[in-house]
Motif scaffolding. Structure first.
Motif, PDB file in Angstrom:
ATOM      1  N   GLY A 111     -27.792 -12.993  10.974  1.00  0.00           N
ATOM      2  CA  GLY A 111     -28.015 -12.194  11.437  1.00  0.00           C
ATOM      3  C   GLY A 111     -28.122 -10.558  10.519  1.00  0.00           C
ATOM      4  N   MET A 112     -26.937 -11.706   8.165  1.00  0.00           N
ATOM      5  CA  MET A 112     -26.479 -10.695   7.310  1.00  0.00           C
ATOM      6  C   MET A 112     -27.500 -10.608   7.016  1.00  0.00           C
ATOM      7  N   GLN A 113     -27.537  -8.787   7.159  1.00  0.00           N
ATOM      8  CA  GLN A 113     -29.714  -8.713   6.295  1.00  0.00           C
ATOM      9  C   GLN A 113     -29.341  -8.387   5.183  1.00  0.00           C
ATOM     10  N   THR A 114     -27.946  -8.526   4.606  1.00  0.00           N
ATOM     11  CA  THR A 114     -28.003  -8.283   3.205  1.00  0.00           C
ATOM     12  C   THR A 114     -26.636  -9.083   2.464  1.00  0.00           C
ATOM     13  N   CYS A 115     -26.431  -9.207   1.192  1.00  0.00           N
ATOM     14  CA  CYS A 115     -25.407 -10.217   0.852  1.00  0.00           C
ATOM     15  C   CYS A 115     -24.517  -9.560   0.986  1.00  0.00           C
ATOM     16  N   ILE A 116     -23.087 -10.727   1.739  1.00  0.00           N
ATOM     17  CA  ILE A 116     -22.534 -10.451   1.913  1.00  0.00           C
ATOM     18  C   ILE A 116     -21.145 -10.100   0.972  1.00  0.00           C
TER      19      ILE A 116
ATOM     20  N   CYS B 260     -22.475  -9.247  -2.908  1.00  0.00           N
ATOM     21  CA  CYS B 260     -22.903  -8.613  -3.663  1.00  0.00           C
ATOM     22  C   CYS B 260     -23.470  -6.638  -3.251  1.00  0.00           C
ATOM     23  N   ASN B 261     -23.631  -6.781  -1.936  1.00  0.00           N
ATOM     24  CA  ASN B 261     -24.329  -5.578  -1.214  1.00  0.00           C
ATOM     25  C   ASN B 261     -25.951  -5.372  -1.988  1.00  0.00           C
ATOM     26  N   ARG B 262     -26.437  -6.528  -2.645  1.00  0.00           N
ATOM     27  CA  ARG B 262     -27.962  -5.816  -3.614  1.00  0.00           C
ATOM     28  C   ARG B 262     -28.754  -6.440  -3.179  1.00  0.00           C
ATOM     29  N   LEU B 263     -28.750  -6.852  -2.512  1.00  0.00           N
ATOM     30  CA  LEU B 263     -30.435  -7.990  -2.331  1.00  0.00           C
ATOM     31  C   LEU B 263     -30.015  -8.213  -0.735  1.00  0.00           C
ATOM     32  N   TYR B 264     -31.276  -7.773  -0.451  1.00  0.00           N
ATOM     33  CA  TYR B 264     -31.713  -8.625   0.932  1.00  0.00           C
ATOM     34  C   TYR B 264     -31.722  -9.725   1.286  1.00  0.00           C
ATOM     35  N   THR B 265     -31.358 -10.263   2.893  1.00  0.00           N
ATOM     36  CA  THR B 265     -30.975 -11.813   3.039  1.00  0.00           C
ATOM     37  C   THR B 265     -31.290 -12.140   4.238  1.00  0.00           C
ATOM     38  N   HIS B 266     -32.485 -11.365   4.786  1.00  0.00           N
ATOM     39  CA  HIS B 266     -33.179 -11.493   6.064  1.00  0.00           C
ATOM     40  C   HIS B 266     -33.665 -12.665   6.271  1.00  0.00           C
ATOM     41  N   THR B 267     -33.706 -13.275   7.676  1.00  0.00           N
ATOM     42  CA  THR B 267     -34.086 -14.619   8.366  1.00  0.00           C
ATOM     43  C   THR B 267     -34.987 -14.254   8.654  1.00  0.00           C
ATOM     44  N   ILE B 268     -35.733 -14.793   8.251  1.00  0.00           N
ATOM     45  CA  ILE B 268     -37.474 -15.026   8.490  1.00  0.00           C
ATOM     46  C   ILE B 268     -38.027 -16.021   9.260  1.00  0.00           C
ATOM     47  N   ILE B 269     -38.215 -16.370  10.393  1.00  0.00           N
ATOM     48  CA  ILE B 269     -38.704 -17.178  11.566  1.00  0.00           C
ATOM     49  C   ILE B 269     -40.195 -16.697  12.211  1.00  0.00           C
ATOM     50  N   THR B 270     -41.825 -16.966  11.994  1.00  0.00           N
ATOM     51  CA  THR B 270     -42.593 -16.492  12.735  1.00  0.00           C
ATOM     52  C   THR B 270     -42.610 -17.062  14.355  1.00  0.00           C
ATOM     53  N   GLU B 271     -43.301 -16.338  14.618  1.00  0.00           N
ATOM     54  CA  GLU B 271     -43.496 -16.667  16.659  1.00  0.00           C
ATOM     55  C   GLU B 271     -43.545 -17.819  16.623  1.00  0.00           C
ATOM     56  N   ASN B 272     -44.219 -18.863  16.186  1.00  0.00           N
ATOM     57  CA  ASN B 272     -44.527 -19.990  16.180  1.00  0.00           C
ATOM     58  C   ASN B 272     -43.139 -20.803  15.176  1.00  0.00           C
ATOM     59  N   ARG B 273     -42.432 -20.152  15.219  1.00  0.00           N
ATOM     60  CA  ARG B 273     -41.161 -20.948  14.870  1.00  0.00           C
ATOM     61  C   ARG B 273     -41.056 -22.069  14.121  1.00  0.00           C
ATOM     62  N   GLU B 274     -42.160 -21.022  12.924  1.00  0.00           N
ATOM     63  CA  GLU B 274     -42.097 -21.363  11.381  1.00  0.00           C
ATOM     64  C   GLU B 274     -40.976 -21.099  10.566  1.00  0.00           C
ATOM     65  N   PHE B 275     -40.105 -22.095   9.527  1.00  0.00           N
ATOM     66  CA  PHE B 275     -39.200 -21.497   8.847  1.00  0.00           C
ATOM     67  C   PHE B 275     -39.647 -20.584   8.071  1.00  0.00           C
ATOM     68  N   ILE B 276     -39.547 -20.160   7.615  1.00  0.00           N
ATOM     69  CA  ILE B 276     -40.173 -18.749   6.174  1.00  0.00           C
ATOM     70  C   ILE B 276     -38.744 -18.599   4.764  1.00  0.00           C
ATOM     71  N   ALA B 277     -38.119 -17.689   5.504  1.00  0.00           N
ATOM     72  CA  ALA B 277     -36.730 -17.698   4.742  1.00  0.00           C
ATOM     73  C   ALA B 277     -35.936 -17.224   5.133  1.00  0.00           C
ATOM     74  N   ARG B 278     -34.693 -17.365   4.806  1.00  0.00           N
ATOM     75  CA  ARG B 278     -33.046 -17.370   5.075  1.00  0.00           C
ATOM     76  C   ARG B 278     -31.590 -16.771   4.064  1.00  0.00           C
ATOM     77  N   PRO B 279     -30.599 -16.863   4.488  1.00  0.00           N
ATOM     78  CA  PRO B 279     -30.385 -16.705   2.841  1.00  0.00           C
ATOM     79  C   PRO B 279     -29.320 -17.821   2.911  1.00  0.00           C
ATOM     80  N   THR B 280     -29.315 -17.832   1.436  1.00  0.00           N
ATOM     81  CA  THR B 280     -28.563 -18.911   0.756  1.00  0.00           C
ATOM     82  C   THR B 280     -27.558 -19.323   1.882  1.00  0.00           C
ATOM     83  N   PHE B 281     -26.445 -20.236   2.277  1.00  0.00           N
ATOM     84  CA  PHE B 281     -24.897 -21.007   2.087  1.00  0.00           C
ATOM     85  C   PHE B 281     -24.227 -21.279   1.060  1.00  0.00           C
ATOM     86  N   ASP B 282     -23.063 -20.412   0.865  1.00  0.00           N
ATOM     87  CA  ASP B 282     -22.090 -20.552   0.203  1.00  0.00           C
ATOM     88  C   ASP B 282     -20.818 -21.109   0.000  1.00  0.00           C
TER      89      ASP B 282
END
Length: 318
Positions: A125-130, A132-154
Protein backbone atom coordinates in the motif's frame (compact mmCIF):
# COMPACT_ATOMS: atom_id res chain seq x y z
CA UNK A 1 13.65 8.82 1.28
CA UNK A 2 11.52 7.27 4.00
CA UNK A 3 11.91 4.33 6.33
CA UNK A 4 9.00 1.90 5.96
CA UNK A 5 7.09 1.10 9.15
CA UNK A 6 7.47 -2.65 9.62
CA UNK A 7 5.22 -2.92 12.67
CA UNK A 8 1.81 -2.33 11.10
CA UNK A 9 -0.61 -5.25 10.63
CA UNK A 10 -0.77 -4.56 6.87
CA UNK A 11 3.00 -4.77 6.53
CA UNK A 12 3.22 -7.97 8.53
CA UNK A 13 0.43 -9.46 6.43
CA UNK A 14 2.24 -8.47 3.22
CA UNK A 15 5.46 -10.12 4.42
CA UNK A 16 3.76 -13.31 5.62
CA UNK A 17 1.62 -13.71 2.49
CA UNK A 18 4.69 -13.25 0.32
CA UNK A 19 6.57 -15.91 2.24
CA UNK A 20 3.69 -18.40 2.22
CA UNK A 21 3.02 -18.13 -1.52
CA UNK A 22 6.57 -17.94 -2.84
CA UNK A 23 7.73 -20.72 -0.52
CA UNK A 24 4.96 -22.97 -1.83
CA UNK A 25 5.95 -22.43 -5.47
CA UNK A 26 9.65 -23.03 -4.83
CA UNK A 27 9.00 -26.21 -2.83
CA UNK A 28 6.56 -27.49 -5.43
CA UNK A 29 9.03 -26.85 -8.23
CA UNK A 30 11.72 -28.66 -6.25
CA UNK A 31 9.73 -31.67 -5.03
CA UNK A 32 6.76 -32.07 -7.36
CA UNK A 33 4.40 -34.80 -6.13
CA UNK A 34 6.61 -35.38 -3.10
CA UNK A 35 5.49 -32.00 -1.75
CA UNK A 36 2.01 -32.68 -0.41
CA UNK A 37 1.11 -29.43 1.39
CA UNK A 38 -2.12 -27.78 0.27
CA UNK A 39 -1.96 -24.66 -1.85
CA UNK A 40 -1.91 -21.60 0.50
CA UNK A 41 -5.00 -20.18 -1.18
CA UNK A 42 -6.79 -23.50 -1.25
CA UNK A 43 -6.47 -23.85 -5.02
CA UNK A 44 -6.00 -26.99 -7.04
CA UNK A 45 -2.91 -25.58 -8.71
CA UNK A 46 -0.50 -27.61 -10.79
CA UNK A 47 3.11 -26.52 -10.57
CA UNK A 48 5.52 -28.77 -12.42
CA UNK A 49 8.71 -29.99 -10.80
CA UNK A 50 11.90 -28.56 -12.27
CA UNK A 51 14.39 -31.30 -13.01
CA UNK A 52 18.16 -31.18 -13.16
CA UNK A 53 18.51 -28.83 -10.18
CA UNK A 54 22.03 -28.55 -8.78
CA UNK A 55 22.28 -30.68 -5.63
CA UNK A 56 23.67 -27.91 -3.41
CA UNK A 57 20.91 -25.51 -4.49
CA UNK A 58 18.25 -28.15 -3.81
CA UNK A 59 19.69 -28.93 -0.38
CA UNK A 60 19.82 -25.23 0.51
CA UNK A 61 16.24 -24.44 -0.56
CA UNK A 62 14.79 -27.60 0.99
CA UNK A 63 16.09 -26.49 4.36
CA UNK A 64 13.17 -24.56 5.91
CA UNK A 65 15.40 -22.23 7.90
CA UNK A 66 17.44 -21.30 4.84
CA UNK A 67 14.32 -20.79 2.73
CA UNK A 68 12.66 -18.58 5.32
CA UNK A 69 15.80 -16.50 5.75
CA UNK A 70 16.03 -16.13 1.99
CA UNK A 71 12.42 -15.07 1.48
CA UNK A 72 11.79 -12.84 4.51
CA UNK A 73 15.22 -12.38 6.05
CA UNK A 74 16.23 -8.80 6.90
CA UNK A 75 18.60 -6.88 4.59
CA UNK A 76 21.54 -7.84 6.84
CA UNK A 77 20.65 -11.52 6.43
CA UNK A 78 20.29 -11.17 2.66
CA UNK A 79 23.67 -9.47 2.50
CA UNK A 80 25.23 -12.73 3.71
CA UNK A 81 23.58 -14.69 0.87
CA UNK A 82 24.91 -12.53 -1.97
CA UNK A 83 27.78 -14.84 -2.89
CA UNK A 84 26.28 -18.12 -1.68
CA UNK A 85 26.32 -19.78 -5.12
CA UNK A 86 28.72 -18.81 -7.87
CA UNK A 87 29.04 -21.82 -10.21
CA UNK A 88 27.27 -21.60 -13.57
CA UNK A 89 25.24 -24.76 -12.90
CA UNK A 90 24.08 -23.49 -9.51
CA UNK A 91 23.09 -20.11 -10.94
CA UNK A 92 21.17 -21.77 -13.78
CA UNK A 93 19.24 -23.81 -11.19
CA UNK A 94 18.46 -20.71 -9.14
CA UNK A 95 17.12 -18.88 -12.18
CA UNK A 96 14.85 -21.82 -12.99
CA UNK A 97 13.42 -21.92 -9.45
CA UNK A 98 13.34 -18.24 -8.49
CA UNK A 99 11.71 -16.43 -11.41
CA UNK A 100 11.06 -12.74 -10.97
CA UNK A 101 9.73 -12.54 -14.54
CA UNK A 102 6.93 -14.96 -13.61
CA UNK A 103 6.24 -13.09 -10.38
CA UNK A 104 5.55 -9.81 -12.20
CA UNK A 105 3.49 -11.48 -14.95
CA UNK A 106 -0.07 -10.15 -14.85
CA UNK A 107 -1.37 -13.67 -15.50
CA UNK A 108 -0.83 -14.65 -11.89
CA UNK A 109 -2.07 -18.21 -12.33
CA UNK A 110 0.69 -19.10 -14.78
CA UNK A 111 3.32 -19.89 -12.15
CA UNK A 112 2.53 -18.35 -8.79
CA UNK A 113 -0.98 -19.62 -8.17
CA UNK A 114 -2.90 -16.35 -8.07
CA UNK A 115 -0.19 -14.39 -6.27
CA UNK A 116 2.06 -11.95 -8.07
CA UNK A 117 3.72 -8.55 -7.87
CA UNK A 118 0.39 -6.73 -7.94
CA UNK A 119 -0.75 -8.53 -4.81
CA UNK A 120 2.49 -7.66 -3.01
CA UNK A 121 2.18 -4.01 -4.06
CA UNK A 122 -1.47 -3.93 -3.01
CA UNK A 123 -0.62 -5.43 0.39
CA UNK A 124 2.21 -2.93 0.99
CA UNK A 125 0.00 0.00 0.00
CA UNK A 126 2.81 2.49 -0.66
CA UNK A 127 1.28 5.61 -2.18
CA UNK A 128 4.42 7.46 -3.30
CA UNK A 129 7.94 6.43 -4.21
CA UNK A 130 9.80 5.47 -1.05
CA UNK A 131 13.04 6.87 -2.46
CA UNK A 132 12.08 10.25 -3.92
CA UNK A 133 8.49 11.05 -2.75
CA UNK A 134 7.99 12.79 -6.10
CA UNK A 135 5.60 10.42 -7.86
CA UNK A 136 2.52 8.40 -6.95
CA UNK A 137 2.98 4.64 -6.81
CA UNK A 138 -0.65 3.57 -6.35
CA UNK A 139 -1.58 -0.02 -7.03
CA UNK A 140 -4.70 -0.15 -9.19
CA UNK A 141 -6.66 -3.40 -9.47
CA UNK A 142 -10.23 -3.33 -10.73
CA UNK A 143 -13.21 -4.97 -9.05
CA UNK A 144 -12.84 -7.78 -11.58
CA UNK A 145 -9.22 -8.17 -10.44
CA UNK A 146 -7.78 -6.74 -13.63
CA UNK A 147 -4.24 -5.53 -12.98
CA UNK A 148 -3.80 -1.92 -14.15
CA UNK A 149 -0.88 -0.26 -12.36
CA UNK A 150 1.56 -0.79 -9.50
CA UNK A 151 4.94 0.52 -8.35
CA UNK A 152 8.04 -1.06 -9.79
CA UNK A 153 10.12 -3.16 -7.41
CA UNK A 154 13.70 -2.10 -7.01
CA UNK A 155 16.04 -4.99 -6.27
CA UNK A 156 18.27 -3.28 -3.73
CA UNK A 157 20.71 -6.13 -4.31
CA UNK A 158 20.51 -6.29 -8.14
CA UNK A 159 18.97 -9.52 -9.39
CA UNK A 160 21.35 -9.50 -12.37
CA UNK A 161 24.23 -10.03 -9.93
CA UNK A 162 22.36 -11.89 -7.17
CA UNK A 163 19.58 -14.05 -8.72
CA UNK A 164 19.16 -15.92 -5.43
CA UNK A 165 17.65 -12.73 -3.94
CA UNK A 166 15.30 -11.99 -6.84
CA UNK A 167 12.14 -12.78 -4.81
CA UNK A 168 13.33 -11.91 -1.32
CA UNK A 169 10.70 -9.72 0.34
CA UNK A 170 13.15 -7.19 1.79
CA UNK A 171 14.92 -6.95 -1.55
CA UNK A 172 11.75 -5.81 -3.36
CA UNK A 173 11.47 -2.09 -2.64
CA UNK A 174 8.33 -0.40 -4.05
CA UNK A 175 9.51 2.59 -6.04
CA UNK A 176 8.84 4.73 -9.08
CA UNK A 177 10.27 3.84 -12.46
CA UNK A 178 12.59 6.86 -12.46
CA UNK A 179 14.35 5.87 -9.23
CA UNK A 180 14.37 2.18 -10.07
CA UNK A 181 15.54 2.30 -13.68
CA UNK A 182 17.06 5.70 -14.35
CA UNK A 183 18.72 6.45 -11.01
CA UNK A 184 19.56 3.32 -9.09
CA UNK A 185 19.39 0.67 -11.79
CA UNK A 186 21.74 -2.24 -11.18
CA UNK A 187 24.29 -0.23 -9.21
CA UNK A 188 25.59 -2.23 -6.23
CA UNK A 189 25.34 -0.31 -2.94
CA UNK A 190 26.75 -1.16 0.48
CA UNK A 191 24.23 -1.44 3.31
CA UNK A 192 26.57 0.26 5.75
CA UNK A 193 27.00 3.30 3.49
CA UNK A 194 23.61 3.97 1.87
CA UNK A 195 20.01 4.28 3.04
CA UNK A 196 17.82 1.19 2.81
CA UNK A 197 14.09 1.72 3.59
CA UNK A 198 13.93 -1.48 5.65
CA UNK A 199 17.11 -0.99 7.68
CA UNK A 200 17.71 1.48 10.49
CA UNK A 201 21.34 1.43 11.53
CA UNK A 202 22.01 1.41 15.30
CA UNK A 203 24.57 4.21 14.95
CA UNK A 204 23.06 7.69 15.17
CA UNK A 205 25.48 8.98 12.55
CA UNK A 206 24.02 6.46 10.10
CA UNK A 207 20.38 7.39 10.48
CA UNK A 208 18.69 9.32 7.69
CA UNK A 209 18.62 13.03 8.59
CA UNK A 210 17.86 15.76 6.06
CA UNK A 211 15.51 18.59 5.26
CA UNK A 212 14.59 20.59 2.20
CA UNK A 213 15.32 24.28 2.05
CA UNK A 214 15.72 26.99 -0.57
CA UNK A 215 17.87 29.87 -1.68
CA UNK A 216 16.09 33.10 -2.44
CA UNK A 217 16.76 36.43 -4.07
CA UNK A 218 13.11 36.93 -4.92
CA UNK A 219 10.27 34.41 -5.03
CA UNK A 220 10.59 34.07 -8.80
CA UNK A 221 14.22 33.01 -8.48
CA UNK A 222 13.88 30.50 -5.62
CA UNK A 223 15.94 27.31 -5.88
CA UNK A 224 15.75 24.11 -3.86
CA UNK A 225 18.50 22.76 -1.67
CA UNK A 226 18.83 19.80 0.68
CA UNK A 227 20.52 20.12 4.06
CA UNK A 228 22.05 16.85 5.20
CA UNK A 229 22.44 15.97 8.88
CA UNK A 230 25.36 13.54 8.50
CA UNK A 231 27.71 11.92 6.01
CA UNK A 232 25.58 8.77 5.72
CA UNK A 233 22.61 10.88 4.62
CA UNK A 234 24.78 12.91 2.28
CA UNK A 235 26.03 9.73 0.58
CA UNK A 236 22.45 8.47 0.27
CA UNK A 237 21.29 11.75 -1.29
CA UNK A 238 24.13 11.58 -3.80
CA UNK A 239 23.42 7.93 -4.65
CA UNK A 240 19.71 8.59 -5.26
CA UNK A 241 20.35 11.89 -7.09
CA UNK A 242 17.81 13.73 -4.93
CA UNK A 243 19.31 17.17 -5.50
CA UNK A 244 19.13 16.68 -9.26
CA UNK A 245 15.59 15.29 -9.12
CA UNK A 246 14.29 18.12 -6.96
CA UNK A 247 15.83 20.81 -9.13
CA UNK A 248 12.80 20.23 -11.34
CA UNK A 249 10.35 21.28 -8.59
CA UNK A 250 11.16 24.95 -8.25
CA UNK A 251 7.62 26.04 -9.06
CA UNK A 252 6.30 24.31 -5.94
CA UNK A 253 8.75 26.27 -3.76
CA UNK A 254 7.92 29.54 -5.47
CA UNK A 255 4.21 28.92 -4.97
CA UNK A 256 4.73 28.27 -1.26
CA UNK A 257 6.66 31.52 -0.91
CA UNK A 258 3.85 33.32 -2.67
CA UNK A 259 1.31 31.66 -0.37
CA UNK A 260 3.31 32.93 2.60
CA UNK A 261 2.47 36.41 1.43
CA UNK A 262 -1.19 35.56 0.85
CA UNK A 263 -1.91 33.44 3.96
CA UNK A 264 -1.39 35.20 7.25
CA UNK A 265 -1.49 33.31 10.52
CA UNK A 266 -4.86 34.86 11.29
CA UNK A 267 -6.21 33.58 7.99
CA UNK A 268 -5.08 30.02 8.76
CA UNK A 269 -6.55 30.22 12.26
CA UNK A 270 -9.88 31.45 10.90
CA UNK A 271 -10.34 28.72 8.27
CA UNK A 272 -12.56 26.71 10.60
CA UNK A 273 -14.99 29.55 11.11
CA UNK A 274 -14.94 30.54 7.43
CA UNK A 275 -15.82 27.01 6.34
CA UNK A 276 -18.08 26.42 9.34
CA UNK A 277 -16.42 23.06 9.86
CA UNK A 278 -14.58 21.50 12.76
CA UNK A 279 -11.15 20.65 11.41
CA UNK A 280 -7.98 19.43 13.07
CA UNK A 281 -4.74 21.38 12.61
CA UNK A 282 -3.51 18.71 10.21
CA UNK A 283 -6.72 18.96 8.16
CA UNK A 284 -6.49 22.76 7.98
CA UNK A 285 -2.98 22.68 6.55
CA UNK A 286 -3.83 19.83 4.21
CA UNK A 287 -6.71 21.90 2.88
CA UNK A 288 -4.65 25.06 2.52
CA UNK A 289 -1.35 23.62 1.32
CA UNK A 290 -1.95 20.00 0.36
CA UNK A 291 0.57 18.82 2.94
CA UNK A 292 0.47 16.43 5.90
CA UNK A 293 1.91 17.66 9.19
CA UNK A 294 2.65 14.27 10.77
CA UNK A 295 5.86 12.66 9.55
CA UNK A 296 4.22 9.24 9.49
CA UNK A 297 1.85 10.45 6.73
CA UNK A 298 4.38 12.25 4.52
CA UNK A 299 4.72 9.30 2.15
CA UNK A 300 1.02 9.48 1.26
CA UNK A 301 1.35 12.43 -1.13
CA UNK A 302 4.08 13.46 -3.58
CA UNK A 303 6.41 16.23 -2.45
CA UNK A 304 4.99 16.22 1.09
CA UNK A 305 8.38 16.46 2.80
CA UNK A 306 9.55 19.24 0.49
CA UNK A 307 6.40 21.24 1.18
CA UNK A 308 6.42 20.65 4.92
CA UNK A 309 10.07 21.60 5.32
CA UNK A 310 9.73 24.77 3.23
CA UNK A 311 6.51 25.80 4.99
CA UNK A 312 8.25 25.33 8.34
CA UNK A 313 11.18 27.46 7.21
CA UNK A 314 8.75 30.13 6.04
CA UNK A 315 7.17 30.10 9.48
CA UNK A 316 3.74 29.05 8.21
CA UNK A 317 3.64 25.75 10.09
CA UNK A 318 5.24 24.88 13.45
Amino acid sequence: MFYIDQTTPSFINARDEHYTNVRYVIKKKLLGKRFTEAHPKGLDKRIDEVTGIHSTVAAFLNDETNLKDLLIGTPDVLNQFKKRFISKKAIASIKALIRYDAFIDKSADKTFGFYNGYHLAENLGMQTCIYCNRLYTHTIITENREFIARPTFDHWFPQSSYPLLALSFYNLVPSCNVCNSSIKGASPLALKDIFHPYLRHPDTDKLLSFKFSYTLEDHLAAKSKIISGNEFTNNSIKAMKLKELYSGHLDEIRELIYLKKAYSASYINSLNSILKLTLSTDEIYRLAFGVFLDDEHLSKRPLSKLKKDVLAELGIIP
